[in-house]
Design a protein around this motif. Structure first.
Motif, PDB file in Angstrom:
ATOM      1  N   GLN A 132       0.806  -1.222   0.000  1.00  0.00           N
ATOM      2  CA  GLN A 132       0.000   0.000   0.000  1.00  0.00           C
ATOM      3  C   GLN A 132       0.839   1.273   0.000  1.00  0.00           C
ATOM      4  N   PHE A 133       2.063   1.214   0.542  1.00  0.00           N
ATOM      5  CA  PHE A 133       2.929   2.395   0.543  1.00  0.00           C
ATOM      6  C   PHE A 133       3.011   2.989  -0.863  1.00  0.00           C
ATOM      7  N   HIS A 134       3.389   2.145  -1.802  1.00  0.00           N
ATOM      8  CA  HIS A 134       3.701   2.649  -3.128  1.00  0.00           C
ATOM      9  C   HIS A 134       2.488   2.696  -4.052  1.00  0.00           C
ATOM     10  N   LYS A 135       1.417   2.024  -3.687  1.00  0.00           N
ATOM     11  CA  LYS A 135       0.166   2.262  -4.398  1.00  0.00           C
ATOM     12  C   LYS A 135      -0.325   3.679  -4.105  1.00  0.00           C
ATOM     13  N   ALA A 136      -0.154   4.114  -2.853  1.00  0.00           N
ATOM     14  CA  ALA A 136      -0.511   5.486  -2.500  1.00  0.00           C
ATOM     15  C   ALA A 136       0.404   6.476  -3.206  1.00  0.00           C
ATOM     16  N   ALA A 137       1.699   6.155  -3.295  1.00  0.00           N
ATOM     17  CA  ALA A 137       2.633   7.028  -4.009  1.00  0.00           C
ATOM     18  C   ALA A 137       2.247   7.138  -5.478  1.00  0.00           C
ATOM     19  N   ALA A 138       1.792   6.026  -6.054  1.00  0.00           N
ATOM     20  CA  ALA A 138       1.338   6.044  -7.449  1.00  0.00           C
ATOM     21  C   ALA A 138       0.172   7.010  -7.621  1.00  0.00           C
ATOM     22  N   GLU A 139      -0.740   7.031  -6.664  1.00  0.00           N
ATOM     23  CA  GLU A 139      -1.881   7.938  -6.743  1.00  0.00           C
ATOM     24  C   GLU A 139      -1.427   9.397  -6.646  1.00  0.00           C
ATOM     25  N   ILE A 140      -0.450   9.676  -5.795  1.00  0.00           N
ATOM     26  CA  ILE A 140       0.092  11.040  -5.704  1.00  0.00           C
ATOM     27  C   ILE A 140       0.664  11.463  -7.055  1.00  0.00           C
ATOM     28  N   TYR A 141       1.442  10.590  -7.662  1.00  0.00           N
ATOM     29  CA  TYR A 141       2.034  10.928  -8.956  1.00  0.00           C
ATOM     30  C   TYR A 141       0.976  11.007 -10.055  1.00  0.00           C
ATOM     31  N   ARG A 142      -0.064  10.201  -9.956  1.00  0.00           N
ATOM     32  CA  ARG A 142      -1.152  10.305 -10.948  1.00  0.00           C
ATOM     33  C   ARG A 142      -1.775  11.692 -10.905  1.00  0.00           C
ATOM     34  N   ARG A 143      -2.000  12.203  -9.709  1.00  0.00           N
ATOM     35  CA  ARG A 143      -2.588  13.537  -9.583  1.00  0.00           C
ATOM     36  C   ARG A 143      -1.653  14.614 -10.132  1.00  0.00           C
ATOM     37  N   MET A 144      -0.355  14.405  -9.945  1.00  0.00           N
ATOM     38  CA  MET A 144       0.626  15.372 -10.438  1.00  0.00           C
ATOM     39  C   MET A 144       0.834  15.298 -11.950  1.00  0.00           C
ATOM     40  N   SER A 145       0.402  14.213 -12.564  1.00  0.00           N
ATOM     41  CA  SER A 145       0.690  14.006 -13.985  1.00  0.00           C
ATOM     42  C   SER A 145       0.049  15.052 -14.882  1.00  0.00           C
ATOM     43  N   ILE A 146      -0.849  15.841 -14.341  1.00  0.00           N
ATOM     44  CA  ILE A 146      -1.455  16.929 -15.097  1.00  0.00           C
ATOM     45  C   ILE A 146      -0.400  17.929 -15.570  1.00  0.00           C
ATOM     46  N   PHE A 147       0.744  17.958 -14.907  1.00  0.00           N
ATOM     47  CA  PHE A 147       1.802  18.915 -15.247  1.00  0.00           C
ATOM     48  C   PHE A 147       2.748  18.396 -16.332  1.00  0.00           C
ATOM     49  N   LYS A 148       2.470  17.234 -16.896  1.00  0.00           N
ATOM     50  CA  LYS A 148       3.329  16.702 -17.964  1.00  0.00           C
ATOM     51  C   LYS A 148       3.418  17.719 -19.107  1.00  0.00           C
ATOM     52  N   ASP A 149       4.628  17.933 -19.590  1.00  0.00           N
ATOM     53  CA  ASP A 149       4.904  18.848 -20.709  1.00  0.00           C
ATOM     54  C   ASP A 149       4.606  20.311 -20.382  1.00  0.00           C
ATOM     55  N   ALA A 150       4.514  20.639 -19.106  1.00  0.00           N
ATOM     56  CA  ALA A 150       4.324  22.041 -18.724  1.00  0.00           C
ATOM     57  C   ALA A 150       5.532  22.868 -19.179  1.00  0.00           C
ATOM     58  N   ALA A 151       5.281  24.086 -19.601  1.00  0.00           N
ATOM     59  CA  ALA A 151       6.348  24.935 -20.129  1.00  0.00           C
ATOM     60  C   ALA A 151       7.356  25.304 -19.048  1.00  0.00           C
ATOM     61  N   GLU A 152       6.902  25.375 -17.800  1.00  0.00           N
ATOM     62  CA  GLU A 152       7.802  25.707 -16.696  1.00  0.00           C
ATOM     63  C   GLU A 152       7.369  24.965 -15.442  1.00  0.00           C
ATOM     64  N   THR A 153       8.274  24.894 -14.485  1.00  0.00           N
ATOM     65  CA  THR A 153       7.969  24.215 -13.227  1.00  0.00           C
ATOM     66  C   THR A 153       6.851  24.960 -12.500  1.00  0.00           C
ATOM     67  N   PRO A 154       5.802  24.252 -12.081  1.00  0.00           N
ATOM     68  CA  PRO A 154       4.701  24.928 -11.397  1.00  0.00           C
ATOM     69  C   PRO A 154       5.111  25.402 -10.005  1.00  0.00           C
ATOM     70  N   SER A 155       4.375  26.369  -9.499  1.00  0.00           N
ATOM     71  CA  SER A 155       4.609  26.805  -8.130  1.00  0.00           C
ATOM     72  C   SER A 155       4.178  25.710  -7.169  1.00  0.00           C
ATOM     73  N   LEU A 156       4.763  25.695  -5.982  1.00  0.00           N
ATOM     74  CA  LEU A 156       4.367  24.710  -4.987  1.00  0.00           C
ATOM     75  C   LEU A 156       2.891  24.858  -4.656  1.00  0.00           C
ATOM     76  N   GLN A 157       2.410  26.092  -4.570  1.00  0.00           N
ATOM     77  CA  GLN A 157       1.005  26.320  -4.245  1.00  0.00           C
ATOM     78  C   GLN A 157       0.090  25.674  -5.276  1.00  0.00           C
ATOM     79  N   ASN A 158       0.481  25.744  -6.531  1.00  0.00           N
ATOM     80  CA  ASN A 158      -0.309  25.128  -7.598  1.00  0.00           C
ATOM     81  C   ASN A 158      -0.275  23.613  -7.490  1.00  0.00           C
ATOM     82  N   VAL A 159       0.878  23.067  -7.155  1.00  0.00           N
ATOM     83  CA  VAL A 159       0.998  21.612  -6.983  1.00  0.00           C
ATOM     84  C   VAL A 159       0.088  21.135  -5.849  1.00  0.00           C
TER      85      VAL A 159
END
Length: 278
Positions: A244-271
């Protein structure tokens, strides 16, 4: 000089190709269905272009598979279908079980299989990236990189051993980044992020700033790390440990995947907003 095929020239793969070229080898890539970014990387390093997978496999004596984890098995099957005969290195972030399965498929079709695990970033500088190898034919791969900058190390004859090492290493290095992202999002939601920073600074000066930077920067690769976390979860389960540790980590990264190919690094607040809204 060996004729090496690369599937595919992503950010990591192209650095591996450049290292092989630095050692005097020819490197081929298959352009069919690939993006303009991929083409740009391949042309910059003077990779030899072929249009079809069949032509690619007929041209090469060694194939390196360096792709997102979810694609590793399908790429292996597609290579088998071309009747390729040669050496096949799977250097993807996959579980040892999956590496063994792919190796069995390859060996059943008279393809010499080598298991690999890459630790470190793209291999542009000496002593920064190591390709760990296992399998009876691992020495054939080390020959391709004897002059660096990519370093290689054979850790055994058993298929799955190199992948197991990669899984255990990334379980910490990438798993903890996902954990830190979840901690920050939770603290933000509960209104205690600043107080958390103060305690972290008391414990380890600079930790808060490093964490913010790490969480924001990982968004660029989150789409790829999701699958890697699922492979790690399978590895833990196979070892008899909770997955379950890394299944949860997978879900965190899934949510972050919206930033794929972003022109610049998003702000922490946006993340943090994205993590909390899904």
């Amino acid at each position: 000089m060996r004729k090496i095929g690369l599937l595919h020239p992503g950010e990591m793969g192209i650095s591996i190709a450049a290292s092989a070229i630095n050692n005097g080898h020819q490197v081929y890539w298959m352009s069919g269905g690939r993006s303009e970014n991929t083409r740009g990387r391949a042309e910059k390093q003077d990779l030899i272009e072929v249009d079809s997978l069949f032509e690619f496999c007929q041209s090469c004596e060694i194939i390196f598979s360096i792709c997102p984890p979810y694609a590793a098995e399908e790429i292996a099957k597609s290579v088998i279908e071309t009747k390729f005969k040669g050496f096949y290195l799977d250097a993807n972030a996959i579980s040892s079980q999956r590496a063994i399965k792919i190796g069995q498929m390859m060996e059943a079709n008279d393809i010499q299989f080598v298991d690999g695990g890459i630790i470190g970033g793209p291999a542009w500088q000496p002593k920064e990236t190591c390709l760990y190898l296992s399998g009876q034919q691992a020495h054939e791969i080390t020959k391709c990189f004897s002059n660096g900058p990519l370093e290689t190390k054979i850790i055994g004859n058993e298929i799955g051993k190199a992948s197991a090492l990669k899984m255990c290493y990334a379980a910490y290095s990438k798993g903890t980044t996902a954990l830190l992202a979840a901690i920050l999002a939770t603290a933000e939601s509960l209104g205690v992020r600043e107080e958390l920073y103060q305690q972290w600074e008391s414990d380890d000066r600079g930790f808060s700033e490093r964490t913010d930077r790490k969480v924001a920067r990982v968004t660029a690769k989150a789409w790829r790390f999701e699958g890697e976390m699922r492979e790690i979860a399978e590895t833990f389960e196979e070892a008899g440990l909770p997955d379950q540790f890394h299944k949860a980590a997978a879900e965190i990264y899934r949510r972050m995947s919206i930033f794929k190919d972003a022109a610049e690094t998003p702000s922490l607040q946006n993340v943090l907003r994205v993590l909390l809204e899904q």
